[in-house]
Motif scaffolding. Structure first.
Motif: not given
Length: 606
Positions: A467-468, A595, A597
């Motif tokens: 994530k990220g 996701s 994001r």
């Protein structure tokens, strides 16, 4: 600023009771787009039909039939007939005593030689009826299909593709979604809600994107459910389905398999459509109220067979459970708290531990690190005079979170270490019991808690790798009482990592993984050490039943100065150099269709 505006908008929509409805519509649209982008259609299905596999095992699909809606049964059978992989057979055990159903089954079996029918003299229940269907089968693998559900046309193609890559697989499960074929205007619901129901009528909705095998999530609920394919040899060994677990016979069956096999494969594709009809648990657990008790019984017997002393109780909703592992020998917990100045926050932290904690076998080691506030020393003296379980040790070097904690761990008397930030505050009185009961299991590495911001929204509920671009917290800013994505905020589950703000581990495990990597000063060291535990074959666990507030970064501040930004980027680069392959493979406890994001579990379209 944008993040602040977004949170304000969410707050207003929530107050107006529109947020959940907007989310439902958003997710429905995203799922429609996801289907177009990610699932095979048209010519792709033709190519699948023509494909020749090196290994082409026969797969027997078994269906126990008992008075389903005729159209639903027809849909189930047609979904098998439409499979692009052709080496299958369909074995049906019918206990319906319904002339229309008998005619349908007779008609389809006369047209298709791969369909076998057995007429049962009476309804023996799902477990026995399913076993009767299995007795008809001759395939090397058995797939389970309910009489009112459907398979995706590419379901068996994906199963055989996976078996060609991993031929030792004994149990396969896939992602799934729901499907409904009716709409009823409900005058007790709003126009918006009725509009949403109209949208999804005769459509697929609510995709359930699952993690790879997660032992603790499996002990919280039967998250595997559909589509299940089992090697015949494995099913024969465990004894297939048992009739004393009606309503949870599949859960009992899966629990017995996972006790014997590690060759479990998850296919992150929607291969199964769970039809939402009035008599199915997809519509309401009230359709089968006995399923909850059967599930509890099957889980309790699984724990006994696994040599674990524990009790099963009801969870957030029926068929979700909470396992309380017995602490037969109360372990001492050494709570290690680094501190510099911050008397106000430290006082709140220590006070909440001493006053609220019902687990009494602990010591508190405060690691004093170059405080300049005179009130700190006064508080230390007062604290040690008040409670003999509190000790002060002094780290006079420049701050390095990981080096400091490695050093402090050497002074710990406990068999269990708890690394805790001074800007936390205990909420749930049984927080230590909950964490310790998980931590002392021999298969567990690190245990994390549910941390809340002061406004009672989620600050920490596990960390997802990737994530990220590196690693990020799940469900940031969700309401504290939200169940999360299919219960992820109310069920004990495995995660790749948990935050160092409240991080528990057995001392033997901490030493086995070599402690914290001191190349990190502040960031990513907690994620790094959790991944080291996974490398050793252990699992990390997050529990929603240990709750604390986290007044994040009030002591050391945020990464805003040029020096701190530079240090953060350096540690980020170092983390990526160590764990790039893990990131590329994807977090096993997070589905690739979700996701990276978003902190919430939002469908990933592209």
């Amino acid at each position: 600023m944008l993040g602040l505006i977004k949170r304000f908008a969410i707050h207003i929509l929530n107050k107006l009771k529109l947020l959940n409805k907007i989310i439902v519509i958003r997710d429905y649209v995203r799922f429609l787009l996801w289907q177009i982008v990610n699932e095979p259609h048209g010519i792709q299905l033709v190519f699948q039909h023509l494909h020749k596999f090196p290994y082409s095992p026969k797969i027997s699909i078994v269906i126990p039939v008992y008075n389903p809606p005729l159209n639903a049964l027809r849909g189930a059978i047609e979904s098998v007939l439409k499979q692009t992989y052709t080496n299958w057979e369909l074995c049906i055990a019918d206990a319906s005593q319904n002339e229309e159903i008998r005619k349908l089954l007779s008609k389809v079996s006369s047209k298709e030689k791969r369909i076998k029918i057995k007429i049962l003299e009476k309804n023996y229940g799902i477990a026995v009826n399913t076993n009767q269907a299995i007795d008809l089968s001759s395939g090397y693998y058995i797939g389970f299909l309910d009489h009112d559900d459907e398979l995706s046309p590419f379901a068996l193609f994906e199963i055989v593709t996976a078996l060609n890559l991993q031929p030792k697989t004994e149990l396969i499960y896939s992602d799934e979604d729901l499907k409904t074929d009716y709409f009823h205007f409900d005058k007790n619901k709003s126009l918006i809600q009725n509009f949403i129901n109209l949208l999804i009528s005769n459509k697929r909705f609510s995709p359930i994107f699952k993690p790879n095998f997660s032992i603790d999530l499996m002990r919280s609920c039967n998250y595997m459910t559909h589509f299940i394919v089992v090697r015949r040899e494995t099913g024969d060994k465990v004894g297939w389905l048992r009739d004393r677990f009606e309503g949870a016979q599949d859960y009992d069956f899966l629990l017995r398999i996972i006790e014997r096999s590690k060759n479990i494969l998850h296919i992150p594709k929607i291969l199964y459509h769970w039809r939402k009809v009035k008599t199915s648990t997809a519509n309401s657990i009230q359709a089968k109220p006995y399923a909850n008790d059967s599930g509890k019984k099957s889980l309790q017997e699984h724990l006994i067979r696994s040599g674990l002393s524990a009790k099963v109780s009801d969870g957030y909703i029926p068929t979700w459970y909470k396992v309380d592992y017995d602490i037969l020998d109360e372990k001492m917990v050494s709570i290690i708290i680094p501190n510099k100045n911050s008397v106000e926050y430290l006082t709140r932290c220590i006070g909440s531990i001493l006053i609220k904690s019902t687990y009494s076998s602990f010591e508190i080691i405060i690691v004093e690190n170059n405080s300049t506030d005179e009130d700190v020393e006064y508080y230390y003296a007062k604290l040690q005079a008040l409670d003999s379980r509190v000790r002060i040790i002094r780290w006079n070097k420049p701050f390095n979170y990981h080096e400091l904690n490695n050093w402090a761990a050497k002074f710990a008397n406990g068999e269990v270490l708890l690394f805790l930030n001074n800007d936390t505050e205990v909420v749930s009185k049984n927080w230590l019991q909950e964490m310790v009961s998980l931590c002392i299991r021999q298969d567990v590495g690190f245990v994390g808690a549910k941390l809340l911001y002061p406004n009672k929204t989620i600050q920490h509920a596990g960390i997802t790798i990737g994530k990220g671009g590196v690693a990020g917290h799940d469900f940031l800013h969700y309401p504290h009482d939200s169940p999360g994505y299919f219960g992820r905020l109310v069920l004990v589950r495995n995660v790749s990592a948990v935050t160092g703000a409240c991080l528990m581990v057995r001392k033997e495990v901490f030493n086995m993984v070599g402690g914290f990597d001191e190349n990190y000063v502040l960031s990513y060291g907690d994620v790094d050490i959790c991944l080291k535990a996974i490398q050793k074959g252990l699992v990390n666990v997050w529990t929603p039943h240990a709750v604390l507030y986290h007044y994040e970064s009030v002591t050391r501040g945020y990464e805003t100065t040029p020096e701190r930004k530079e240090r953060f980027e350096r540690e980020k680069s170092y983390f990526l150099s160590k764990w790039q392959k893990y990131i590329e493979r994807g977090d096993p406890y997070y589905n690739p269709n979700l996701s990276l994001r978003h902190s919430g579990y939002v469908i990933r379209i592209f």
